[in-house]
Scaffold this active site. Structure first.
Site, PDB file in Angstrom:
ATOM      1  N   HIS A 286     -24.906 101.895  -2.479  1.00  0.00           N
ATOM      2  CA  HIS A 286     -25.046 101.278  -1.162  1.00  0.00           C
ATOM      3  C   HIS A 286     -26.502 100.905  -0.885  1.00  0.00           C
ATOM      4  O   HIS A 286     -27.418 101.380  -1.543  1.00  0.00           O
ATOM      5  CB  HIS A 286     -24.553 102.235  -0.076  1.00  0.00           C
ATOM      6  CG  HIS A 286     -23.094 102.536  -0.178  1.00  0.00           C
ATOM      7  ND1 HIS A 286     -22.483 103.466   0.620  1.00  0.00           N
ATOM      8  CD2 HIS A 286     -22.112 102.040  -0.972  1.00  0.00           C
ATOM      9  CE1 HIS A 286     -21.198 103.532   0.329  1.00  0.00           C
ATOM     10  NE2 HIS A 286     -20.943 102.676  -0.639  1.00  0.00           N
TER      11      HIS A 286
ATOM     12  N   GLU B 173     -28.574 101.661   1.586  1.00  0.00           N
ATOM     13  CA  GLU B 173     -29.470 102.747   1.984  1.00  0.00           C
ATOM     14  C   GLU B 173     -29.939 103.542   0.760  1.00  0.00           C
ATOM     15  O   GLU B 173     -31.128 103.859   0.640  1.00  0.00           O
ATOM     16  CB  GLU B 173     -28.760 103.700   2.966  1.00  0.00           C
ATOM     17  CG  GLU B 173     -28.277 103.023   4.229  1.00  0.00           C
ATOM     18  CD  GLU B 173     -26.849 102.489   4.136  1.00  0.00           C
ATOM     19  OE1 GLU B 173     -26.193 102.397   5.179  1.00  0.00           O
ATOM     20  OE2 GLU B 173     -26.384 102.146   3.031  1.00  0.00           O
TER      21      GLU B 173
ATOM     22  N   CYS C 210     -22.746 105.209   5.731  1.00  0.00           N
ATOM     23  CA  CYS C 210     -21.537 105.986   5.453  1.00  0.00           C
ATOM     24  C   CYS C 210     -21.854 107.480   5.495  1.00  0.00           C
ATOM     25  O   CYS C 210     -22.978 107.906   5.252  1.00  0.00           O
ATOM     26  CB  CYS C 210     -20.927 105.592   4.119  1.00  0.00           C
ATOM     27  SG  CYS C 210     -21.830 106.186   2.678  1.00  0.00           S
TER      28      CYS C 210
ATOM     29  N   CYS D 212     -24.385 108.276   2.400  1.00  0.00           N
ATOM     30  CA  CYS D 212     -25.745 107.782   2.628  1.00  0.00           C
ATOM     31  C   CYS D 212     -26.478 108.674   3.618  1.00  0.00           C
ATOM     32  O   CYS D 212     -27.699 108.822   3.532  1.00  0.00           O
ATOM     33  CB  CYS D 212     -25.711 106.344   3.133  1.00  0.00           C
ATOM     34  SG  CYS D 212     -25.150 105.171   1.880  1.00  0.00           S
TER      35      CYS D 212
END
Length: 172
Positions: free
Chosen positions: A59, A61, A84, A93
């Site tokens: 992801h 992040e 998330c 994350c």
């Protein structure tokens, strides 16, 4: 400088625009995951950026945290969609954000996925991380319309393009 309406500075808006540009650059290339952009700032200087990887993992992040060569303690993260907070094919994350000692997270739009919706806000807040949401909300909600459509209706959001030639008829 802050506007009274939303309590975000012009710099906040500038950094979120960069995060949105990062998300746009991967639009349609992240599989079932939404395309997300992330910018990390410390002392008014961008120290890292990240975006959702091709096919959705890792992801944005996580990529931004991993890409940083500087200590993230005391930094501020701008992310287009709520981070998330659930275990799926990748770890949450929120765990990475907490471990990295980022002190403030600003995200634009709440994720409508039931596993995430407003939970990240509570998790990060409970760890004494300042969390703000709603920066450039209308603009970024528009960007995520296909993702929201898919999650709400359990249908793909499809756009069609039709090519038609213009044929001219002459009367004789």
């Amino acid at each position: 400088m802050s506007t009274k309406k939303d309590n975000f500075t012009l710099k906040d808006k500038f950094y979120m625009e960069i995060a949105l540009d990062l998300a746009r650059s991967r639009h349609g290339l992240t599989g079932s995951n939404p395309s997300v952009g992330c910018v990390i700032v410390k002392n008014d200087k961008i120290i890292s950026i990240g975006q959702t990887s091709f096919n959705g993992r890792p992801h944005a992040e996580s990529n931004a945290i991993k890409n940083s060569f500087e200590d993230l303690k005391g930094s501020k993260m701008y992310v287009t969609l709520e981070p998330c907070c659930h275990h799926g094919l990748t770890p949450p994350c929120t765990d990475s954000i907490i471990k990295s000692k980022i002190s403030e997270v600003i995200y634009s739009v709440t994720d409508i996925d039931k596993r995430v919706r407003n939970k990240s806000f509570k998790i990060l807040n409970s760890k004494k991380i300042i969390v703000k949401k709603g920066l450039l909300k209308n603009k970024i909600e528009n960007f995520y319309y296909p993702y929201f459509f898919n999650r709400k209706k359990k249908l793909p959001y499809v756009t069609g393009k039709i090519a038609v030639s213009k044929k001219q008829y002459y009367l004789q």
